[in-house]
Design an enzyme around this catalytic site. Structure first.
Site, PDB file in Angstrom:
ATOM      1  N   ASP A 140       0.808  -1.214   0.000  1.00 53.87           N
ATOM      2  CA  ASP A 140       0.000   0.000   0.000  1.00 53.87           C
ATOM      3  C   ASP A 140       0.846   1.271   0.000  1.00 53.87           C
ATOM      4  OD1 ASP A 140      -1.586   2.254   1.497  1.00 53.87           O
ATOM      5  OD2 ASP A 140      -3.125   0.852   0.850  1.00 53.87           O
ATOM      6  N   ILE A 169      -5.322   2.164  -0.217  1.00 54.54           N
ATOM      7  CA  ILE A 169      -5.298   1.607  -1.567  1.00 54.54           C
ATOM      8  C   ILE A 169      -5.622   0.119  -1.534  1.00 54.54           C
ATOM      9  CG2 ILE A 169      -3.889   1.199  -3.611  1.00 54.54           C
ATOM     10  CD1 ILE A 169      -2.385   3.754  -2.979  1.00 54.54           C
ATOM     11  N   ASP A 170      -5.125  -0.602  -0.527  1.00 50.90           N
ATOM     12  CA  ASP A 170      -5.483  -2.011  -0.403  1.00 50.90           C
ATOM     13  C   ASP A 170      -6.992  -2.195  -0.342  1.00 50.90           C
ATOM     14  OD1 ASP A 170      -3.115  -3.550  -0.458  1.00 50.90           O
ATOM     15  OD2 ASP A 170      -2.622  -2.920   1.562  1.00 50.90           O
ATOM     16  N   ILE A 171      -7.634  -1.403   0.508  1.00 50.23           N
ATOM     17  CA  ILE A 171      -9.085  -1.555   0.681  1.00 50.23           C
ATOM     18  C   ILE A 171      -9.824  -1.113  -0.578  1.00 50.23           C
ATOM     19  CG2 ILE A 171     -11.060  -0.872   2.069  1.00 50.23           C
ATOM     20  CD1 ILE A 171      -8.969  -2.790   3.396  1.00 50.23           C
ATOM     21  N   GLY A 174      -9.580  -3.876  -3.080  1.00 48.69           N
ATOM     22  CA  GLY A 174     -10.497  -4.962  -2.763  1.00 48.69           C
ATOM     23  C   GLY A 174     -11.929  -4.641  -3.149  1.00 48.69           C
TER      24      GLY A 174
END
Length: 387
Positions: A140, A169-171, A174
């Protein structure tokens, strides 16, 4: 009945972005079978570093509640065969290996389609599945650095770069993957029988989050200036100010809201010329009106105010405002008062960011221990019907 009940998802993802995608599908009713490595499982289980949690630390639980855990050694021929058997009865396959790894394991899109022609295949990576940068790994904060997100944080141009304080950014990646998978399933329900392969990249999700600044940069050729805690409209009354007992964030964007703010601060003259243009209607946005002299006067007025009292007064008068709280305070005092959020089983706050008006909400059992469902799921896969 939740909308994805009856759909089966094979989840070969780990850490954050991929598990977030399949978590959202699980919250919508899908059966999610999480494939994990023997011994260690998903690194988020932290079995070595945090043995006191027994493989179920809070970060893992938040994104894996309600899933089934199956241990498979993908490096062994019988491991690959087990995945292909499970795929015969799966609707969706999700992986977040580095590009090329799934193909080397014999689990690429064409491999899966030989056993399940209509499977929806989704790959999640940092840089996408093709191009010269696709071989690079990604986390991230690294993507925040490379895409310009980190450079946007701060108030002054000479401030050191600062990352967003959570893996945004990860979330977002997803959620983007879950959105794409839902669109693919709609295509299937409408009769589309062609191959569907989805390529979700963290760099694309970062730009989607920064669509406004990105559009401005593309139009002007210049990187945007840092705005710090100011609102994006540029109103003098849209900022975060220090009070005598904490900070308060205010969104007085229109002329009417700004006049109300100044009146409640005891400084009504700040909402008139020469501080703001004359002749504005109450609904006019004060776009790019903020100036340093006006900010100094507003800061002096806020410094003499009580944050909680001002929060109450401003909201009662129609001016959005919130005292700055930490996450623990929010979850303790305000979150429980929000109806329709959360689950009846595992207490997970990170569910879909919407509510059913009819009162439906996910009822997720606890996150599984490593390999808890291996015997039952593998046995089911051995007797799975042909597609």
């Amino acid at each position: 009945m939740l909308p994805l009940e009856g759909f089966r998802v094979l989840d070969l993802t780990h850490v954050l972005a991929g598990p977030c995608a399949t978590h959202h599908l699980c919250c919508l009713g899908a059966e999610v079978i999480k494939i994990e490595r023997p011994g260690a499982g998903d690194p988020m289980r932290a079995l070595t570093m945090q043995p006191e949690h027994g493989g179920l630390p809070p970060g893992f639980r938040a994104l894996n509640a309600g899933k089934k855990s199956v241990v498979v050694d993908l490096s062994a021929p019988d491991g690959r065969a087990a995945i292909l058997r499970l795929a015969e009865n799966a609707d969706v396959f999700v992986e977040n290996f580095r590009p090329g790894v799934a193909q080397r394991l014999g689990l690429g899109p064409e491999d899966l389609r030989r056993v399940r022609p209509d499977i929806v295949y989704c790959s999640i990576s940092g840089w996408g599945q093709s191009g010269p940068n696709s071989r690079y790994g990604a986390y991230d904060h690294v993507i925040q650095a490379v895409t310009g997100m980190m450079a946007l944080q701060g108030s002054r141009e000479d401030d050191a770069p600062v990352k967003v304080g959570f893996p945004v950014i990860d979330i977002a990646t997803g959620i983007s993957a879950a959105e794409a998978i839902l669109a693919a399933l709609i295509r299937r329900l409408r009769g589309d029988t062609g191959p569907i392969t989805i390529d979700v990249a963290m760099i694309d999700s970062a730009l989607a989050l920064m669509s406004g600044p990105a559009a401005m940069t593309l139009a002007t050729g210049r990187a945007p200036e840092r705005v710090g805690n100011r609102g994006f409209v540029g109103s003098p009354g849209a900022e975060t100010f220090a009070t005598m007992d904490g900070h308060i964030s205010v969104a007085a964007n229109t002329m009417g809201q700004f006049a109300t703010l100044c009146r409640l601060l005891g400084r009504p003259e700040l909402a008139a010329a020469p501080f703001v243009p004359a002749g504005l209607a109450a609904g006019d946005f004060l776009a790019n009106v903020a100036s340093e002299p006006l900010r100094i006067k507003l800061a002096q007025a806020f410094a003499a105010a009580n944050a909680s009292e001002l929060e109450t007064a401003l909201n009662a008068a129609g001016v959005p405002a919130a005292r700055v709280r930490d996450l623990a305070e929010y979850l303790r005092d305000l979150y429980p008062a929000t109806p329709g959020i959360g689950t009846d089983g595992e207490p997970v706050a990170l569910g879909p960011a919407f509510r059913w008006r009819e009162g439906q909400k996910p009822d997720l059992p606890p996150a599984p221990r490593l390999g808890a469902d291996t015997p039952s799921v593998i046995a089911d896969g051995q007797t799975a019907p042909a597609p």
